[in-house]
Design a protein around this motif. Sequence first.
Motif, PDB file in Angstrom:
ATOM      1  N   SER A  25     -22.466 -17.613  13.758  1.00 53.61           N
ATOM      2  CA  SER A  25     -23.619 -18.410  14.183  1.00 53.61           C
ATOM      3  C   SER A  25     -23.822 -18.316  15.696  1.00 53.61           C
ATOM      4  CB  SER A  25     -23.485 -19.862  13.733  1.00 53.61           C
ATOM      5  OG  SER A  25     -22.422 -20.500  14.398  1.00 53.61           O
ATOM      6  N   GLN A  26     -22.737 -18.269  16.461  1.00 50.29           N
ATOM      7  CA  GLN A  26     -22.857 -18.125  17.914  1.00 50.29           C
ATOM      8  C   GLN A  26     -23.454 -16.767  18.279  1.00 50.29           C
ATOM      9  OE1 GLN A  26     -18.833 -18.888  19.148  1.00 50.29           O
ATOM     10  NE2 GLN A  26     -19.217 -21.066  19.465  1.00 50.29           N
ATOM     11  N   ARG A  27     -23.018 -15.724  17.591  1.00 53.40           N
ATOM     12  CA  ARG A  27     -23.550 -14.385  17.846  1.00 53.40           C
ATOM     13  C   ARG A  27     -25.022 -14.333  17.479  1.00 53.40           C
ATOM     14  NH1 ARG A  27     -25.322 -10.269  14.967  1.00 53.40           N
ATOM     15  NH2 ARG A  27     -24.899 -11.546  13.172  1.00 53.40           N
ATOM     16  N   THR A  28     -25.373 -14.932  16.361  1.00 53.94           N
ATOM     17  CA  THR A  28     -26.766 -14.942  15.932  1.00 53.94           C
ATOM     18  C   THR A  28     -27.637 -15.679  16.946  1.00 53.94           C
ATOM     19  OG1 THR A  28     -26.082 -14.855  13.613  1.00 53.94           O
ATOM     20  CG2 THR A  28     -28.324 -15.622  14.059  1.00 53.94           C
ATOM     21  N   ALA A  29     -27.169 -16.820  17.419  1.00 53.30           N
ATOM     22  CA  ALA A  29     -27.922 -17.593  18.413  1.00 53.30           C
ATOM     23  C   ALA A  29     -28.047 -16.825  19.725  1.00 53.30           C
ATOM     24  CB  ALA A  29     -27.253 -18.942  18.641  1.00 53.30           C
ATOM     25  N   LEU A  30     -26.990 -16.132  20.114  1.00 58.84           N
ATOM     26  CA  LEU A  30     -26.987 -15.385  21.367  1.00 58.84           C
ATOM     27  C   LEU A  30     -28.044 -14.276  21.373  1.00 58.84           C
ATOM     28  CD1 LEU A  30     -25.559 -14.843  24.122  1.00 58.84           C
ATOM     29  CD2 LEU A  30     -24.042 -13.298  22.875  1.00 58.84           C
ATOM     30  N   TYR A  31     -28.209 -13.614  20.256  1.00 61.20           N
ATOM     31  CA  TYR A  31     -29.118 -12.475  20.191  1.00 61.20           C
ATOM     32  C   TYR A  31     -30.447 -12.783  19.522  1.00 61.20           C
ATOM     33  CZ  TYR A  31     -25.198  -9.722  21.789  1.00 61.20           C
ATOM     34  OH  TYR A  31     -24.174  -9.229  22.533  1.00 61.20           O
ATOM     35  N   ALA A  32     -30.734 -14.036  19.214  1.00 60.71           N
ATOM     36  CA  ALA A  32     -31.976 -14.391  18.515  1.00 60.71           C
ATOM     37  C   ALA A  32     -33.210 -13.929  19.284  1.00 60.71           C
ATOM     38  CB  ALA A  32     -32.029 -15.889  18.256  1.00 60.71           C
ATOM     39  N   GLY A  33     -33.214 -14.126  20.588  1.00 60.97           N
ATOM     40  CA  GLY A  33     -34.356 -13.697  21.400  1.00 60.97           C
ATOM     41  C   GLY A  33     -34.542 -12.190  21.385  1.00 60.97           C
ATOM     42  N   GLU A  34     -33.447 -11.464  21.465  1.00 61.68           N
ATOM     43  CA  GLU A  34     -33.525  -9.998  21.442  1.00 61.68           C
ATOM     44  C   GLU A  34     -34.018  -9.495  20.086  1.00 61.68           C
ATOM     45  OE1 GLU A  34     -33.071  -7.967  24.070  1.00 61.68           O
ATOM     46  OE2 GLU A  34     -32.835  -9.807  25.205  1.00 61.68           O
ATOM     47  N   VAL A  35     -33.562 -10.139  19.017  1.00 58.78           N
ATOM     48  CA  VAL A  35     -33.999  -9.743  17.675  1.00 58.78           C
ATOM     49  C   VAL A  35     -35.492  -9.999  17.520  1.00 58.78           C
ATOM     50  CG1 VAL A  35     -33.794 -10.279  15.206  1.00 58.78           C
ATOM     51  CG2 VAL A  35     -31.738 -10.018  16.606  1.00 58.78           C
ATOM     52  N   GLU A  36     -35.956 -11.158  18.000  1.00 60.11           N
ATOM     53  CA  GLU A  36     -37.382 -11.467  17.912  1.00 60.11           C
ATOM     54  C   GLU A  36     -38.201 -10.452  18.708  1.00 60.11           C
ATOM     55  OE1 GLU A  36     -40.673 -14.893  18.964  1.00 60.11           O
ATOM     56  OE2 GLU A  36     -38.553 -15.391  19.115  1.00 60.11           O
ATOM     57  N   ARG A  37     -37.735 -10.123  19.905  1.00 63.59           N
ATOM     58  CA  ARG A  37     -38.442  -9.139  20.735  1.00 63.59           C
ATOM     59  C   ARG A  37     -38.489  -7.776  20.041  1.00 63.59           C
ATOM     60  NH1 ARG A  37     -40.122  -8.415  25.888  1.00 63.59           N
ATOM     61  NH2 ARG A  37     -39.842  -6.368  26.834  1.00 63.59           N
ATOM     62  N   ALA A  38     -37.384  -7.377  19.459  1.00 66.05           N
ATOM     63  CA  ALA A  38     -37.348  -6.090  18.744  1.00 66.05           C
ATOM     64  C   ALA A  38     -38.305  -6.101  17.559  1.00 66.05           C
ATOM     65  CB  ALA A  38     -35.921  -5.795  18.279  1.00 66.05           C
ATOM     66  N   HIS A  39     -38.355  -7.218  16.850  1.00 68.93           N
ATOM     67  CA  HIS A  39     -39.276  -7.316  15.709  1.00 68.93           C
ATOM     68  C   HIS A  39     -40.727  -7.247  16.171  1.00 68.93           C
ATOM     69  CE1 HIS A  39     -36.278  -9.280  12.690  1.00 68.93           C
ATOM     70  NE2 HIS A  39     -35.995  -8.036  12.968  1.00 68.93           N
TER      71      HIS A  39
END
Length: 87
Positions: A25-39
């Motif tokens: 969950s910490q890893r997911t939260a850390l990269y949530a912004g990057e994942v959204e940007r990539a999408h």
Amino acid sequence: MLAELIIARPYVDARFEQELKLQWSQRTALYAGEVERAHRLAGFLPATPPQIEELQTIARNPEPSSKFLGLEAKTYSEKDFVKDLTA
């Protein structure tokens, strides 16, 4: 280390499972912004107005594309990128 732990303890105890879920969950939260940007860049989500402007600027002038790639690779700061776009 994870492999060694699994080999040493073929069963998963509750503490290990809980810690693994916390790390996930910490890893997911850390990269949530990057994942959204990539999408957004991949077209899965609509681009925001600043992203549209950023991409149009790059399309008009190929030079910023290397800076854009550096931004994505974290070798070029977003602050400097914005400064270059507005200069």
